[in-house]
Design a protein around this motif. Sequence first.
Motif, PDB file in Angstrom:
ATOM      1  N   ARG A 192      -9.865   4.414  -0.207  1.00  0.00           N
ATOM      2  CA  ARG A 192      -8.536   4.022  -0.689  1.00  0.00           C
ATOM      3  C   ARG A 192      -7.483   4.237   0.386  1.00  0.00           C
ATOM      4  O   ARG A 192      -6.694   3.338   0.694  1.00  0.00           O
ATOM      5  CB  ARG A 192      -8.193   4.838  -1.935  1.00  0.00           C
ATOM      6  CG  ARG A 192      -6.736   4.706  -2.378  1.00  0.00           C
ATOM      7  CD  ARG A 192      -6.373   5.798  -3.368  1.00  0.00           C
ATOM      8  NE  ARG A 192      -4.942   5.903  -3.529  1.00  0.00           N
ATOM      9  CZ  ARG A 192      -4.332   6.898  -4.141  1.00  0.00           C
ATOM     10  NH1 ARG A 192      -5.042   7.902  -4.641  1.00  0.00           N
ATOM     11  NH2 ARG A 192      -3.017   6.922  -4.254  1.00  0.00           N
ATOM     12  N   PHE A 193      -7.449   5.426   0.983  1.00  0.00           N
ATOM     13  CA  PHE A 193      -6.455   5.726   2.000  1.00  0.00           C
ATOM     14  C   PHE A 193      -6.760   5.004   3.316  1.00  0.00           C
ATOM     15  O   PHE A 193      -5.846   4.647   4.064  1.00  0.00           O
ATOM     16  CB  PHE A 193      -6.370   7.232   2.235  1.00  0.00           C
ATOM     17  CG  PHE A 193      -5.689   7.980   1.129  1.00  0.00           C
ATOM     18  CD1 PHE A 193      -4.344   7.783   0.872  1.00  0.00           C
ATOM     19  CD2 PHE A 193      -6.391   8.868   0.336  1.00  0.00           C
ATOM     20  CE1 PHE A 193      -3.701   8.464  -0.152  1.00  0.00           C
ATOM     21  CE2 PHE A 193      -5.761   9.557  -0.695  1.00  0.00           C
ATOM     22  CZ  PHE A 193      -4.412   9.358  -0.934  1.00  0.00           C
ATOM     23  N   ALA A 194      -8.041   4.794   3.610  1.00  0.00           N
ATOM     24  CA  ALA A 194      -8.409   4.080   4.834  1.00  0.00           C
ATOM     25  C   ALA A 194      -7.910   2.642   4.790  1.00  0.00           C
ATOM     26  O   ALA A 194      -7.399   2.117   5.787  1.00  0.00           O
ATOM     27  CB  ALA A 194      -9.923   4.111   5.024  1.00  0.00           C
ATOM     28  N   ALA A 195      -8.050   2.004   3.624  1.00  0.00           N
ATOM     29  CA  ALA A 195      -7.608   0.614   3.480  1.00  0.00           C
ATOM     30  C   ALA A 195      -6.098   0.510   3.657  1.00  0.00           C
ATOM     31  O   ALA A 195      -5.593  -0.374   4.373  1.00  0.00           O
ATOM     32  CB  ALA A 195      -8.027   0.078   2.112  1.00  0.00           C
ATOM     33  N   GLY A 196      -5.351   1.399   3.012  1.00  0.00           N
ATOM     34  CA  GLY A 196      -3.899   1.342   3.107  1.00  0.00           C
ATOM     35  C   GLY A 196      -3.385   1.729   4.477  1.00  0.00           C
ATOM     36  O   GLY A 196      -2.473   1.079   5.025  1.00  0.00           O
ATOM     37  N   THR A 197      -3.943   2.780   5.057  1.00  0.00           N
ATOM     38  CA  THR A 197      -3.495   3.252   6.366  1.00  0.00           C
ATOM     39  C   THR A 197      -3.796   2.226   7.452  1.00  0.00           C
ATOM     40  O   THR A 197      -3.028   2.073   8.411  1.00  0.00           O
ATOM     41  CB  THR A 197      -4.171   4.592   6.712  1.00  0.00           C
ATOM     42  OG1 THR A 197      -3.887   5.542   5.671  1.00  0.00           O
ATOM     43  CG2 THR A 197      -3.655   5.144   8.027  1.00  0.00           C
ATOM     44  N   THR A 198      -4.909   1.511   7.326  1.00  0.00           N
ATOM     45  CA  THR A 198      -5.277   0.489   8.311  1.00  0.00           C
ATOM     46  C   THR A 198      -4.214  -0.597   8.402  1.00  0.00           C
ATOM     47  O   THR A 198      -3.936  -1.118   9.492  1.00  0.00           O
ATOM     48  CB  THR A 198      -6.643  -0.124   7.967  1.00  0.00           C
ATOM     49  OG1 THR A 198      -7.646   0.882   8.080  1.00  0.00           O
ATOM     50  CG2 THR A 198      -6.991  -1.265   8.915  1.00  0.00           C
ATOM     51  N   ILE A 246      -1.498   7.170   4.517  1.00  0.00           N
ATOM     52  CA  ILE A 246      -1.187   8.439   5.164  1.00  0.00           C
ATOM     53  C   ILE A 246      -0.319   8.112   6.376  1.00  0.00           C
ATOM     54  O   ILE A 246      -0.820   7.685   7.430  1.00  0.00           O
ATOM     55  CB  ILE A 246      -2.464   9.194   5.604  1.00  0.00           C
ATOM     56  CG1 ILE A 246      -3.425   9.325   4.423  1.00  0.00           C
ATOM     57  CG2 ILE A 246      -2.103  10.558   6.162  1.00  0.00           C
ATOM     58  CD1 ILE A 246      -2.884  10.110   3.263  1.00  0.00           C
ATOM     59  N   LEU A 247       0.989   8.286   6.243  1.00  0.00           N
ATOM     60  CA  LEU A 247       1.925   7.844   7.273  1.00  0.00           C
ATOM     61  C   LEU A 247       1.677   8.516   8.624  1.00  0.00           C
ATOM     62  O   LEU A 247       1.706   7.856   9.667  1.00  0.00           O
ATOM     63  CB  LEU A 247       3.362   8.105   6.815  1.00  0.00           C
ATOM     64  CG  LEU A 247       3.902   7.196   5.711  1.00  0.00           C
ATOM     65  CD1 LEU A 247       5.296   7.652   5.298  1.00  0.00           C
ATOM     66  CD2 LEU A 247       3.938   5.747   6.180  1.00  0.00           C
ATOM     67  N   HIS A 273       0.823  -1.209   0.000  1.00  0.00           N
ATOM     68  CA  HIS A 273       0.000   0.000   0.000  1.00  0.00           C
ATOM     69  C   HIS A 273       0.862   1.267   0.000  1.00  0.00           C
ATOM     70  O   HIS A 273       0.505   2.261  -0.634  1.00  0.00           O
ATOM     71  CB  HIS A 273      -0.935   0.014   1.216  1.00  0.00           C
ATOM     72  CG  HIS A 273      -2.176  -0.796   1.019  1.00  0.00           C
ATOM     73  ND1 HIS A 273      -3.160  -0.446   0.117  1.00  0.00           N
ATOM     74  CD2 HIS A 273      -2.610  -1.948   1.609  1.00  0.00           C
ATOM     75  CE1 HIS A 273      -4.134  -1.322   0.167  1.00  0.00           C
ATOM     76  NE2 HIS A 273      -3.821  -2.250   1.053  1.00  0.00           N
ATOM     77  N   TYR A 274       1.989   1.227   0.697  1.00  0.00           N
ATOM     78  CA  TYR A 274       2.875   2.386   0.726  1.00  0.00           C
ATOM     79  C   TYR A 274       3.438   2.668  -0.664  1.00  0.00           C
ATOM     80  O   TYR A 274       3.495   3.827  -1.107  1.00  0.00           O
ATOM     81  CB  TYR A 274       4.006   2.147   1.723  1.00  0.00           C
ATOM     82  CG  TYR A 274       5.023   3.268   1.756  1.00  0.00           C
ATOM     83  CD1 TYR A 274       4.731   4.481   2.376  1.00  0.00           C
ATOM     84  CD2 TYR A 274       6.281   3.115   1.157  1.00  0.00           C
ATOM     85  CE1 TYR A 274       5.656   5.523   2.403  1.00  0.00           C
ATOM     86  CE2 TYR A 274       7.208   4.145   1.177  1.00  0.00           C
ATOM     87  CZ  TYR A 274       6.884   5.339   1.801  1.00  0.00           C
ATOM     88  OH  TYR A 274       7.807   6.358   1.815  1.00  0.00           O
TER      89      TYR A 274
END
Length: 254
Positions: free
Chosen positions: A179-185, A69-70, A62-63
């Motif tokens: 999109r960002f919620a999935a990756g940040t999780t 969002i780091l 995801h990164y």
Amino acid sequence: MIFVEVTAAMLLLGLLLGFVGAGGSGFIIAILTVAFDYPIHTALGTALAAMFFSSLSGSVSHYREGNMILKTGAIVGLAGAAGAWVSSGWSSFIPEDKLGWMTSGMLFSSGLALWFRMVYQAKHGGKSSSGQMKTSGMKYYASAVSIGLVTGALSGLFGIGSTPFIQLGLMLLLGMSMRFAAGTTMLVIMPIALAGGAGYYSVGYLDIQLLIAVVIGTMLGSYTGAKFTKRVPAVMLKTCMVLTPMLGAAILLL
């Protein structure tokens, strides 16, 4: 011999988890307690620690894709780690029979939260409802820490990933897109799993050999199962995603 059998069972389970894209800690707990008669406290600690390894590869991916969002992930994750560390110690004070029922209830709730997330995503087309993501201000920090503490406490106490709850918190409270919620999780889960697993280890509820067997089986199975995700209708996939934690909950009640 028992660890070979556990690895084989986790390999089969990993096929399902890889197919639906789930961490499956609840299902792991159910299999270890019902099929292999491990104490539920040991199963909780093992499943929680195993999530670190499954989340690690997802976080890197995801990164690289720019889906993370780091800053937010670090704040929520560190708060979640604190919550998981504390609540993992509370788990030892809950009798096994009651903890089994409580974990089962959380798995059912997780399935419902996942369904709500899908409805939310369909309604907003993957975008945040507010249209603007929060990244600063006292309200932002308070919301981020609250999301972490609550979901981390749930993970530490019940050994579940809390993925749907984390994603809903990021979308509803911080205005984050799907999109960002999935990756940040994925990033958030790592410190939660690490702290929770360490908490269970400190009170003697983490079996390292069992953890190795679970990790090997689930990672190999998930890699293969993920190849079938695009080969089935979307409706069937979404149905399986919602039913998977609920099925784990049902098995845990046996």
